[in-house]
Write an enzyme that holds these catalytic residues in place. Structure first.
Site, PDB file in Angstrom:
ATOM      1  N   GLY A  17       0.825  -1.200   0.000  1.00  0.00           N
ATOM      2  CA  GLY A  17       0.000   0.000   0.000  1.00  0.00           C
ATOM      3  C   GLY A  17       0.857   1.246   0.000  1.00  0.00           C
TER       4      GLY A  17
ATOM      5  N   GLN B   4       3.183  10.014   1.049  1.00  0.00           N
ATOM      6  CA  GLN B   4       4.481   9.344   0.935  1.00  0.00           C
ATOM      7  C   GLN B   4       5.210   9.710  -0.354  1.00  0.00           C
ATOM      8  OE1 GLN B   4       2.754   5.282   2.022  1.00  0.00           O
ATOM      9  NE2 GLN B   4       4.813   5.127   2.849  1.00  0.00           N
TER      10      GLN B   4
ATOM     11  N   CYS C 263       6.885  -0.413   6.316  1.00  0.00           N
ATOM     12  CA  CYS C 263       6.390   0.773   5.619  1.00  0.00           C
ATOM     13  C   CYS C 263       7.462   1.218   4.637  1.00  0.00           C
ATOM     14  CB  CYS C 263       6.103   1.882   6.635  1.00  0.00           C
ATOM     15  SG  CYS C 263       5.487   3.410   5.894  1.00  0.00           S
ATOM     16  N   LEU C 264       7.052   1.591   3.447  1.00  0.00           N
ATOM     17  CA  LEU C 264       8.026   2.026   2.439  1.00  0.00           C
ATOM     18  C   LEU C 264       8.746   3.300   2.874  1.00  0.00           C
ATOM     19  CD1 LEU C 264       5.996   1.296  -0.827  1.00  0.00           C
ATOM     20  CD2 LEU C 264       7.860  -0.055   0.166  1.00  0.00           C
TER      21      LEU C 264
ATOM     22  N   HIS D 252      -3.316   1.183   8.411  1.00  0.00           N
ATOM     23  CA  HIS D 252      -1.957   1.700   8.210  1.00  0.00           C
ATOM     24  C   HIS D 252      -1.949   2.819   7.168  1.00  0.00           C
ATOM     25  CE1 HIS D 252       2.563   0.987   7.640  1.00  0.00           C
ATOM     26  NE2 HIS D 252       2.244   1.780   6.631  1.00  0.00           N
ATOM     27  N   GLU D 253      -2.585   2.558   6.026  1.00  0.00           N
ATOM     28  CA  GLU D 253      -2.560   3.545   4.937  1.00  0.00           C
ATOM     29  C   GLU D 253      -3.327   4.814   5.314  1.00  0.00           C
ATOM     30  OE1 GLU D 253      -0.424   3.219   2.798  1.00  0.00           O
ATOM     31  OE2 GLU D 253      -0.075   1.094   3.121  1.00  0.00           O
TER      32      GLU D 253
ATOM     33  N   HIS E 268      -1.544   7.278   7.484  1.00  0.00           N
ATOM     34  CA  HIS E 268      -0.612   8.171   6.772  1.00  0.00           C
ATOM     35  C   HIS E 268      -1.275   9.516   6.453  1.00  0.00           C
ATOM     36  CE1 HIS E 268       3.081   5.977   6.042  1.00  0.00           C
ATOM     37  NE2 HIS E 268       2.430   4.909   5.603  1.00  0.00           N
TER      38      HIS E 268
HETATM   39 NI    NI Z   1       3.329   3.083   5.310  1.00  0.00          NI
END
Ligand code: NI
Length: 186
Positions: free
Chosen positions: A47, A52, A95-96, A137-138, A141
């Site tokens: 995701g 991000q 997480c990226l 999670h997404e 953000h």
């Molecule tokens: Ni993340």
């Protein structure tokens, strides 16, 4: 389409609240989503949220492909998440924006979420388990919340490679299947 640079934890953009999308059908939103999907595929993530990639809009993309749980690639614009009941579960997330790291995060086990897709149509689903975790999670953000801010046991935070090994050796609880360094994968 283009692969976009991903902000890493510590960059102030990740701590901001994203703005509501005024028109989900606008060409710039479609372009943003196409780039986010390309970036997600390139990074082999699960995701990604627009913040991000340095864009302050309430847009997330994700999919779930894990055993029995399968959710197709989903674009959610202006999403709202509501827990369905108080039950929480603990699992490792990555997480990226925190490459190479993982930590164990409590999330609501069961949620409902609504949002809009690229054509402005309403998306409304209930979700449990990993699917529910990814969405929480997404959507976090979008309010400037990264998973370490949700953690209740900082002792489970660390480099994915080390945590993986420790969990395997049973020196840390709860086995993370798969690669915990990737977005949303516990
Ligand atoms: Ni993340």
């Amino acid at each position: 389409m283009a692969i976009r640079k991903i902000a890493r934890m510590g960059h102030p953009v990740l701590r901001t609240s994203a703005e509501l999308v005024a028109d989900p059908t606008a060409p710039e939103i479609r372009c943003l989503v196409e780039d986010m999907l390309e970036t997600l595929a390139e990074e082999r993530g699960t995701g990604l949220a627009a913040l991000q990639v340095f864009v302050s809009q309430r847009v997330v993309v994700f999919f779930v492909a894990r055993g029995e749980e399968q959710v197709p690639l989903t674009v959610l614009i202006n999403p709202v998440v509501e827990p369905l009941g108080p039950e929480m579960s603990l699992a490792y997330e990555g997480c990226l924006s925190l490459p190479g790291l993982t930590g164990r995060v409590p999330r609501f086990e069961r949620i409902e979420y609504i949002g809009l897709d690229l054509s402005g149509q309403r998306v409304a689903r209930t979700a449990t388990g990993f699917h529910a975790r990814v969405v929480q999670h997404e959507c976090d953000h979008l309010d400037g919340v990264l998973y370490p801010m949700r953690m209740t046991d900082p002792g489970t935070f660390g480099f994915a490679e080390e945590i993986h090994r420790a969990v395997h050796d049973e020196r840390l609880p709860l086995t993370p299947p798969g690669d915990p360094a990737r977005e949303g994968i516990p």
